[in-house]
Design a protein around this motif. Structure first.
Motif, PDB file in Angstrom:
ATOM      1  N   SER A  42       4.128  11.376   3.304  1.00 23.74           N
ATOM      2  CA  SER A  42       3.099  10.350   3.362  1.00 23.74           C
ATOM      3  C   SER A  42       2.062  10.520   2.260  1.00 23.74           C
ATOM      4  O   SER A  42       1.569   9.561   1.700  1.00 23.74           O
ATOM      5  N   LYS A  43       1.731  11.769   1.932  1.00 26.13           N
ATOM      6  CA  LYS A  43       0.620  11.966   1.006  1.00 26.13           C
ATOM      7  C   LYS A  43       1.071  12.103  -0.448  1.00 26.13           C
ATOM      8  O   LYS A  43       0.451  11.533  -1.343  1.00 26.13           O
ATOM      9  N   PHE A  44       2.153  12.807  -0.690  1.00 22.41           N
ATOM     10  CA  PHE A  44       2.509  13.093  -2.082  1.00 22.41           C
ATOM     11  C   PHE A  44       3.619  12.192  -2.618  1.00 22.41           C
ATOM     12  O   PHE A  44       3.703  11.973  -3.814  1.00 22.41           O
ATOM     13  N   ALA A  45       4.503  11.732  -1.749  1.00 19.66           N
ATOM     14  CA  ALA A  45       5.625  10.950  -2.261  1.00 19.66           C
ATOM     15  C   ALA A  45       5.391   9.448  -2.119  1.00 19.66           C
ATOM     16  O   ALA A  45       5.697   8.669  -3.014  1.00 19.66           O
ATOM     17  N   PHE A  46       4.821   9.005  -0.988  1.00 18.59           N
ATOM     18  CA  PHE A  46       4.701   7.571  -0.726  1.00 18.59           C
ATOM     19  C   PHE A  46       3.667   6.923  -1.626  1.00 18.59           C
ATOM     20  O   PHE A  46       3.910   5.892  -2.243  1.00 18.59           O
ATOM     21  N   LYS A  47       2.487   7.564  -1.712  1.00 17.78           N
ATOM     22  CA  LYS A  47       1.378   6.914  -2.427  1.00 17.78           C
ATOM     23  C   LYS A  47       1.680   6.612  -3.892  1.00 17.78           C
ATOM     24  O   LYS A  47       1.443   5.490  -4.330  1.00 17.78           O
ATOM     25  N   PRO A  48       2.196   7.573  -4.661  1.00 11.78           N
ATOM     26  CA  PRO A  48       2.463   7.235  -6.067  1.00 11.78           C
ATOM     27  C   PRO A  48       3.520   6.148  -6.216  1.00 11.78           C
ATOM     28  O   PRO A  48       3.498   5.382  -7.180  1.00 11.78           O
ATOM     29  N   SER A  49       4.434   6.076  -5.247  1.00 12.19           N
ATOM     30  CA  SER A  49       5.496   5.078  -5.361  1.00 12.19           C
ATOM     31  C   SER A  49       4.977   3.687  -5.016  1.00 12.19           C
ATOM     32  O   SER A  49       5.615   2.683  -5.303  1.00 12.19           O
ATOM     33  N   LEU A  50       3.794   3.644  -4.398  1.00 10.45           N
ATOM     34  CA  LEU A  50       3.245   2.371  -3.936  1.00 10.45           C
ATOM     35  C   LEU A  50       2.882   1.460  -5.109  1.00 10.45           C
ATOM     36  O   LEU A  50       3.024   0.239  -5.023  1.00 10.45           O
ATOM     37  N   ILE A  51       2.431   2.055  -6.211  1.00 15.69           N
ATOM     38  CA  ILE A  51       1.913   1.244  -7.314  1.00 15.69           C
ATOM     39  C   ILE A  51       3.001   0.375  -7.954  1.00 15.69           C
ATOM     40  O   ILE A  51       2.848  -0.842  -8.029  1.00 15.69           O
ATOM     41  N   PRO A  52       4.149   0.990  -8.379  1.00 20.48           N
ATOM     42  CA  PRO A  52       5.196   0.112  -8.916  1.00 20.48           C
ATOM     43  C   PRO A  52       5.752  -0.850  -7.859  1.00 20.48           C
ATOM     44  O   PRO A  52       6.066  -1.996  -8.183  1.00 20.48           O
ATOM     45  N   SER A  53       5.833  -0.407  -6.597  1.00 17.74           N
ATOM     46  CA  SER A  53       6.388  -1.289  -5.560  1.00 17.74           C
ATOM     47  C   SER A  53       5.525  -2.525  -5.390  1.00 17.74           C
ATOM     48  O   SER A  53       6.029  -3.640  -5.338  1.00 17.74           O
ATOM     49  N   LEU A  54       4.202  -2.324  -5.299  1.00 15.33           N
ATOM     50  CA  LEU A  54       3.316  -3.454  -5.033  1.00 15.33           C
ATOM     51  C   LEU A  54       3.388  -4.502  -6.140  1.00 15.33           C
ATOM     52  O   LEU A  54       3.351  -5.700  -5.871  1.00 15.33           O
ATOM     53  N   THR A  55       3.513  -4.036  -7.387  1.00 14.30           N
ATOM     54  CA  THR A  55       3.573  -4.982  -8.495  1.00 14.30           C
ATOM     55  C   THR A  55       4.771  -5.917  -8.346  1.00 14.30           C
ATOM     56  O   THR A  55       4.656  -7.130  -8.517  1.00 14.30           O
TER      57      THR A  55
END
Lengths: 277, 341
Positions: B251-264
């Motif tokens: 939840s803290k180290f893997a999900f968050k950084p992946s959120l940025i490209p996904s949201l775009t």
């Protein structure tokens, strides 16, 4: 080629995909011979057998004028596949060329081509196709034009991104140093290296073209009666929900089977050919 | 704040250019079609004089550049012309029908993010395991059928066979709500009708879910692939060697950084939602822009077709700016850059 075959046959998901796509392609090719009622592909009326639920005579039931749904689905697959082949053979070369030019030549060419691509991408695909379809006449040819118009920008964008990454690679620089022409570098050096990504996308897109084409005809702007079409079959059937459920559910599942098949193959290809995407 | 402001300004400029391009494209499509728009508008029985007068009012006798000038000028003043289909200003028509569609699209977008992202995260956390495989097959299935097929299946299952949800419409027929914003959820609250709000929400859920299904699949697949990539980074291994729990790492180290490209990319999927709304509205007799859009297309109502496409594209572009803003706000690279200013 051999490697791709090994990959696809070695994975249960892509095997299922190959079976589904094989089924769709075979029924489309052999529709005249294997459809139980090949004449039902046209404007046949048989009111005695109208709107019958699935039975041993009509495996998937009959439509409101008494035509066998199974036969019509086989012939509808034929139209869908033709549409997919035509749309991709026109839109992929256009998109790939635009992407290569914009990615390699940079400067004004890049700016202009990518803004044009953005314009096409900023109109929801279905809405763009609808507008084109509406302004032209709703025929099969115009349907192909409409879908092609919305399809090429995705390839332009894909190839643009690849080209931008590849043009700083050693082999491109080497070719530039020995004085290779721009056209040679774009089409002989960079293009072969973007082929895996393009082919993977084409496999996935074959399914999506079928999906979009059925959406257009669902809205009454695609292939016109009496030519069998999966989207218009569903659309005609919605008026008879929930009693005559077979009118909508079976053509709907037929779309799902075809698109799912292409997606399974494309998904496995993508995983193996471009592990970094 | 500076970097966010400049990012937004840059984005707005690009958007304006793209919208300008859209206007040229739509204008060209509308002008190259065969047939005289004035004749089409008046029908075959109109006299030559009537057609000529219509050509004059529509500026059809001017050069194509002058025509485009009129078109842009009118658009900027919010005037999209008169719809031949309803005989009302196109803007009035769109203002009436678009909110119902937007309500549907916004809830579908919410489903897409709130169901799709966690599904993708679960698949990535248990990558290679049975949960991953199950989610992969489910998400491939959801993207493999057009929204109208899912709508038909959902309506059969959850409205007819098990009557959990209403079959069609926006609100229970005994409840009448004065239109203010034309967003039913907001109007019912303005009217102080909680029962109306719940009824509207009840009517909204099934069509929005049908609309969101393929988006859910796409969001999940995207999140999974972005997150699996993050899992290969050395800092994840470091976190593991520090003894953080797998759940915390996910939840803290893997999900968050992946959120940025996904949201775009999810922002781009918004276009698909707007388009697919046409398909879902049809099944649920939803009084949105779809029936109007298809109606005007079948009638060859030029002003209305051009106006509808322009407004839908503008909506999509605005939605993308909002997504970019969100990304800018959650992206630490942009956030910290601004602190060091």
């Amino acid at each position: 080629m051999k490697r791709a075959a090994t990959i696809l046959l070695g994975n249960p998901l892509s095997c299922l995909g190959l079976i589904l796509v094989g089924f769709v392609v075979l029924t489309a090719l052999l529709a005249d011979f294997i459809a139980p009622y090949p004449e039902h592909a046209g404007a046949v009326v048989d009111f005695l057998n109208a709107n019958k639920p699935p039975s041993s005579d009509y495996w998937l039931g009959t439509d409101v004028v008494g035509r066998d749904q199974l036969s019509r689905i086989f012939f509808a697959y034929r139209i869908s596949l033709i549409l997919g082949v035509v749309v991709l053979t026109i839109s992929v070369p256009i998109g790939v060329t635009v992407g290569l030019l914009a990615g390699y030549l940079s400067g004004w060419t890049e700016y202009l081509l990518m803004r044009i691509t953005d314009v096409f991408l900023s109109i929801p695909p279905l809405v763009l196709a609808l507008a084109i379809m509406g302004l032209l006449e709703p025929t099969l040819i115009n349907g192909m034009i409409a879908v092609t118009a919305m399809w090429w920008p995705w390839y332009a964008r894909l190839v643009y991104n690849i080209t931008r990454a590849e043009k700083v690679e050693g082999y491109v620089l080497a070719a530039e140093v020995i004085g290779a022409g721009k056209v040679h570098i774009m089409f002989r050096e960079i293009l072969p290296n973007s082929l895996p990504a393009i082919i993977t996308k084409m496999t996935l897109d074959f399914g999506f073209v079928i999906l979009i084409a059925s959406s257009l005809s669902f809205l009454g702007l695609g292939v016109q009666a009496p030519t069998p079409d999966l989207g218009s079959m569903v659309s005609d059937g919605t008026r008879y929900l929930p009693d005559s459920w077979w009118l909508t559910v079976f053509p709907g599942l037929a779309i799902l089977i075809a698109v799912f098949g292409f997606n399974l193959i494309g998904d496995v290809l993508r995983e193996v050919l471009e592990p970094d995407l | 704040m500076k970097s966010i402001v400049s990012a937004v300004a840059k984005r707005l400029a690009t958007t304006a250019i793209v919208l300008f391009g859209v206007s040229i494209l739509i204008f060209l499509i509308a002008r190259i079609i065969p047939g005289d728009p004035a004749r089409i508008a008046l029908g075959p029985r109109a006299t030559v004089e009537q057609v000529e007068r219509m050509r004059e009012t529509l500026h059809l006798n001017d050069s194509i550049f002058v025509q485009y000038g009129y078109f842009v000028g009118d658009f900027l003043r919010g005037d999209l012309g008169i719809s031949l289909y309803t005989n009302r200003p196109v803007m009035t028509d769109i203002a009436q029908f678009l909110p119902a569609t937007l309500e549907l699209v916004l809830l579908a977008g919410f489903f897409m993010v709130s169901i799709g992202l966690p599904l993708g995260a679960i698949a990535a956390r248990y990558r290679g395991g049975w949960a991953d495989h199950t989610i992969r097959i489910i998400t491939l299935l959801t993207v493999s059928a057009p929204a109208f097929v899912w709508a038909v299946i959902l309506v059969l299952l959850f409205s007819y066979y098990t009557p959990l949800f209403p079959i069609a419409g926006r609100i229970h027929e005994t409840i009448s709500i004065a239109p203010v914003t034309r967003f039913m959820l907001i109007d019912t609250l303005i009217a102080g009708r909680l029962d109306g709000f719940l009824s509207a929400l009840h009517h909204l859920i099934l069509p929005a879910f049908a609309l969101s299904l393929s988006g859910i699949g796409q969001a999940a697949r995207l999140t999974r692939s972005n997150m699996v990539e993050v899992y290969t980074q050395p800092y994840i291994e470091m976190a593991q060697s520090y003894g953080f729990s797998e759940r915390r790492i996910a939840s803290k180290f893997a999900f968050k950084p992946s959120l940025i490209p996904s949201l775009t990319i999810i922002g781009l999927d918004f276009a698909a939602l707007l388009g697919n709304a046409f398909l879902v509205e049809n099944i649920f007799a939803w009084p949105g822009i779809s029936r109007y859009g298809v109606g005007v297309i079948l009638q060859k109502d030029l002003n209305a077709i051009v106006g509808t496409v322009m407004i839908i594209s503008a909506t999509f572009l605005i939605a993308n700016i909002v997504v970019d803003l969100l990304v800018a706000v959650i992206n630490p690279r942009i956030r910290y850059a601004e602190q060091s200013d």
